[in-house]
Design an enzyme around this catalytic site. Structure first.
Site, short mmCIF file in Angstrom:
data_model
loop_
_atom_site.label_atom_id
_atom_site.label_comp_id
_atom_site.label_asym_id
_atom_site.label_seq_id
_atom_site.Cartn_x
_atom_site.Cartn_y
_atom_site.Cartn_z
N SER A 119 0.82 -1.21 0.00
CA SER A 119 0.00 0.00 0.00
C SER A 119 0.85 1.25 0.00
O SER A 119 0.35 2.34 -0.25
CB SER A 119 -0.86 0.04 1.27
OG SER A 119 -1.71 -1.06 1.32
N HIS A 140 -1.13 -2.55 -7.13
CA HIS A 140 -1.87 -2.26 -5.91
C HIS A 140 -3.37 -2.39 -6.16
O HIS A 140 -4.00 -1.52 -6.76
CB HIS A 140 -1.49 -0.84 -5.45
CG HIS A 140 -2.11 -0.44 -4.17
ND1 HIS A 140 -2.50 0.85 -3.90
CD2 HIS A 140 -2.42 -1.15 -3.07
CE1 HIS A 140 -3.02 0.91 -2.69
NE2 HIS A 140 -2.99 -0.30 -2.16
N GLU A 152 -3.68 0.15 -9.11
CA GLU A 152 -2.66 1.19 -9.28
C GLU A 152 -1.37 0.46 -9.68
O GLU A 152 -0.93 -0.45 -8.98
CB GLU A 152 -2.47 1.85 -7.90
CG GLU A 152 -2.12 3.29 -7.92
CD GLU A 152 -2.06 3.89 -6.51
OE1 GLU A 152 -2.19 3.16 -5.49
OE2 GLU A 152 -1.89 5.11 -6.42
N ASN A 190 -3.05 5.97 -1.40
CA ASN A 190 -2.92 6.11 0.06
C ASN A 190 -2.31 7.43 0.50
O ASN A 190 -2.44 7.80 1.66
CB ASN A 190 -2.17 4.91 0.64
CG ASN A 190 -3.11 3.74 0.74
OD1 ASN A 190 -4.23 3.89 1.26
ND2 ASN A 190 -2.73 2.59 0.24
P1 NAD Z 1 -3.95 -9.62 6.00
O1 NAD Z 1 -3.47 -9.38 7.39
O2 NAD Z 1 -5.39 -9.92 5.77
O3 NAD Z 1 -3.10 -10.79 5.30
C1 NAD Z 1 -1.70 -10.83 5.29
C2 NAD Z 1 -1.29 -12.27 5.11
O4 NAD Z 1 0.13 -12.32 4.91
C3 NAD Z 1 -1.60 -13.15 6.34
O5 NAD Z 1 -2.37 -14.27 5.96
C4 NAD Z 1 -0.20 -13.55 6.84
O6 NAD Z 1 -0.17 -14.83 7.43
C5 NAD Z 1 0.59 -13.51 5.52
N1 NAD Z 1 2.02 -13.46 5.74
C6 NAD Z 1 2.74 -12.73 6.64
N2 NAD Z 1 4.05 -12.99 6.54
C7 NAD Z 1 4.18 -13.92 5.55
C8 NAD Z 1 5.27 -14.60 4.96
N3 NAD Z 1 6.52 -14.39 5.40
N4 NAD Z 1 5.03 -15.49 3.96
C9 NAD Z 1 3.78 -15.72 3.51
N5 NAD Z 1 2.69 -15.11 4.01
C10 NAD Z 1 2.89 -14.22 5.02
O7 NAD Z 1 -3.50 -8.31 5.20
P2 NAD Z 1 -4.13 -7.71 3.84
O8 NAD Z 1 -5.15 -6.69 4.21
O9 NAD Z 1 -4.47 -8.83 2.93
O10 NAD Z 1 -2.87 -6.89 3.28
C11 NAD Z 1 -1.84 -7.53 2.54
C12 NAD Z 1 -1.09 -6.50 1.72
O11 NAD Z 1 -2.01 -5.81 0.85
C13 NAD Z 1 -0.40 -5.42 2.55
O12 NAD Z 1 0.80 -5.04 1.92
C14 NAD Z 1 -1.40 -4.26 2.49
O13 NAD Z 1 -0.81 -3.01 2.69
C15 NAD Z 1 -1.93 -4.42 1.06
N6 NAD Z 1 -3.24 -3.82 0.81
C16 NAD Z 1 -4.22 -3.92 1.75
C17 NAD Z 1 -5.46 -3.36 1.49
C18 NAD Z 1 -6.58 -3.45 2.49
O14 NAD Z 1 -7.59 -2.76 2.34
N7 NAD Z 1 -6.45 -4.27 3.51
C19 NAD Z 1 -5.70 -2.71 0.25
C20 NAD Z 1 -4.67 -2.66 -0.69
C21 NAD Z 1 -3.43 -3.22 -0.40
#
Ligand code: NAD
Length: 283
Positions: A119, A140, A152, A190
């Site tokens: 993000s 993104h 994005e 963001n």
């Molecule tokens: P989340 O907490 O739902 O999921 C993250 C996952 O990553 C978890 O299942 C965790 O176990 C896994 N993980 C952590 N370390 C790991 C590793 N070493 N190897 C493999 N898996 C691993 O988080 P999310 O909301 O899905 O966010 C994930 C990414 O997407 C982040 O970079 C976030 O900034 C980005 N993002 C999030 C949103 C949102 O609205 N939540 C929107 C756009 C982008």
């Protein structure tokens, strides 16, 4: 380059959504996380989303079933050796992402493009820790991935034109509309959204309004589909805090300082919908 196998690392809310749209677009998908329990949880999330899409007659039953069968799971990044394109969607932490990119860099063929769904973390910083910075790019997606149209696409100084074009084309194949952003903390989305969310938390912290009135003002007064505090709960308060930290550290400007109340919620483990409690309760 023809993309047949699409890797997704991280089976949380974003990774499972990305795996779902990739499988629905005809790719063979490998979905990875750190434990069988977590990949299983991601798979269940996909099954539920597909069932809902069938119920609402947005997807045919056959299409949903075939897509689901195209997704394999993994808890070992070595399995990604057969991918041509990988999107990393793990927790928003620079070191975690860098370590994954270094592993993918050593296991995947040299042509494989490594995209990150970060993000806010600069793409150039992640790419420079690999031996293929020209093949590292930001992709993104928005939350929830199956419903939101935008992707994005962020290239660093080192990203090649070919990598950019392939990622752009894949975004379109996934049924999304790509928009280009340059590689600065928070990119476009963001940089604009998160200071507003953070300011809403400050308004709550300073007693300017209740959580309900803050959200109502933005929904009814500004025509936002969700209030900023509800949206923060959907995104995940840990992710919101991590993005504010990246903006604050990246620009060294106090206007991006994270609200202490946001930090307090994260320290308490109240991360929003994913933990059942954030600014609102979800039990
Ligand atoms: P989340 O907490 O739902 O999921 C993250 C996952 O990553 C978890 O299942 C965790 O176990 C896994 N993980 C952590 N370390 C790991 C590793 N070493 N190897 C493999 N898996 C691993 O988080 P999310 O909301 O899905 O966010 C994930 C990414 O997407 C982040 O970079 C976030 O900034 C980005 N993002 C999030 C949103 C949102 O609205 N939540 C929107 C756009 C982008």
């Amino acid at each position: 380059m023809e993309i047949k196998t699409f890797g997704v690392v991280g089976a949380g809310q974003m990774g499972s959504g990305i795996a779902q749209v990739a499988a629905l677009s005809g790719y063979d998908v490998i979905l990875g996380d750190i434990s069988y329990e977590l990949v299983q949880k991601g798979l269940e999330n996909i099954r539920n989303m597909l069932d809902k899409a069938v119920e609402k007659e947005k997807t045919a039953q056959d299409t949903a079933d075939e897509a689901f069968l195209r997704i394999r799971t993994s808890v070992d990044l070595k399995d990604f050796a057969e991918t041509e394109f990988v999107v990393e969607a793990v927790t928003e932490n620079e070191l975690t992402k860098v370590l994954i990119f270094q592993d993918l860099d050593s296991f995947c063929p040299s042509e494989t493009i490594l995209a990150t769904n970060t993000s806010s973390i600069p793409i150039g910083k992640i790419g420079s820790k690999t031996r293929r910075p020209d093949k590292v790019i930001g992709m993104h997606f928005m939350n929830p991935v199956p419903l939101m149209k935008l992707v994005e696409v962020i290239r660093s100084l080192a990203t090649s034109h070919e990598t950019f074009q392939t990622t752009w084309n894949i975004s379109e194949k996934l049924g999304k509309i790509p928009a280009e952003a340059h590689d600065y903390p928070g990119f476009i989305s963001n940089r604009l959204l998160m200071p507003m969310v953070n300011e809403a938390v400050f308004a709550l912290y300073e007693g300017v309004g209740t959580r309900e009135s803050i959200d109502e003002v933005m929904k009814l007064g500004m025509n936002h589909p969700m209030g900023p505090l509800e949206l923060a709960d959907l995104i995940g308060l840990d992710t919101c805090l991590a993005i504010m930290e990246t903006l604050f550290n990246g620009f060294k400007d106090s206007k991006y300082r994270p609200c202490p109340l946001l930090r307090k919620y994260v320290e308490a483990g109240w991360l929003g919908r994913k933990t059942g409690r954030g600014f609102y309760d979800y039990d």
